[in-house]
Design an enzyme around this catalytic site. Sequence first.
Site, mmCIF file in Angstrom:
data_model
loop_
_atom_site.group_PDB
_atom_site.id
_atom_site.type_symbol
_atom_site.label_atom_id
_atom_site.label_comp_id
_atom_site.label_asym_id
_atom_site.label_seq_id
_atom_site.Cartn_x
_atom_site.Cartn_y
_atom_site.Cartn_z
ATOM 1 N N LYS A 37 0.845 -1.194 0.000
ATOM 2 C CA LYS A 37 0.000 0.000 0.000
ATOM 3 C C LYS A 37 0.879 1.242 0.000
ATOM 4 C CE LYS A 37 -3.808 -2.356 2.124
ATOM 5 N NZ LYS A 37 -4.730 -2.512 3.221
ATOM 6 N N HIS A 63 -3.251 1.797 5.073
ATOM 7 C CA HIS A 63 -2.786 3.090 4.564
ATOM 8 C C HIS A 63 -2.556 4.064 5.717
ATOM 9 C CE1 HIS A 63 -4.675 1.412 0.883
ATOM 10 N NE2 HIS A 63 -3.673 2.053 0.277
ATOM 11 N N SER A 104 -7.379 3.653 -1.384
ATOM 12 C CA SER A 104 -7.400 3.471 0.068
ATOM 13 C C SER A 104 -8.842 3.563 0.532
ATOM 14 C CB SER A 104 -6.570 4.572 0.739
ATOM 15 O OG SER A 104 -6.887 4.682 2.111
ATOM 16 N N GLN A 105 -9.281 2.602 1.331
ATOM 17 C CA GLN A 105 -10.641 2.672 1.866
ATOM 18 C C GLN A 105 -10.805 3.853 2.812
ATOM 19 O OE1 GLN A 105 -11.476 -1.240 3.487
ATOM 20 N NE2 GLN A 105 -12.223 -1.951 1.520
ATOM 21 N N GLY A 106 -9.749 4.209 3.519
ATOM 22 C CA GLY A 106 -9.830 5.307 4.479
ATOM 23 C C GLY A 106 -9.614 6.686 3.890
#
Length: 135
Positions: A37, A63, A104-106
Amino acid sequence: MNRLQLLSKGLRLIHKMSEEALAGVPLVHISPEGIFKYVMINVIDGGDASKAVIRGFADCTWHADIFDREEEVFKKLGLRAECPGGGRIEHNPDKKYLKVYGYSQGFGKADHAQTKRILATKYPDYTIETSDEGY
């Protein structure tokens, strides 16, 4: 010198120091190989100056782990950090190949075209591909 002049002189010195700290921040710091990542980080000095840098480490699960690690480094230099997004990097040094993809999910998806341009400053002899496919 009066207090206002001393304060002004001190603020100029601090600003100059943060500009120098920003100039010393490497544009790219990623793992030497593998799939991992990455995050793009906007590093900001005490004034209006900033630059985007790329950080990616195979030993970080999330991340946010990458961002948190690097944010601490930047804070010690008197700099602020913001993360506009991330993704993944495939790094194959034997083939001189980098692939930038995913999100990135966040933090959301980084601008992979900008990431490619930044990576090319450190890896000018690499083939660097980008894709919006995959996680």
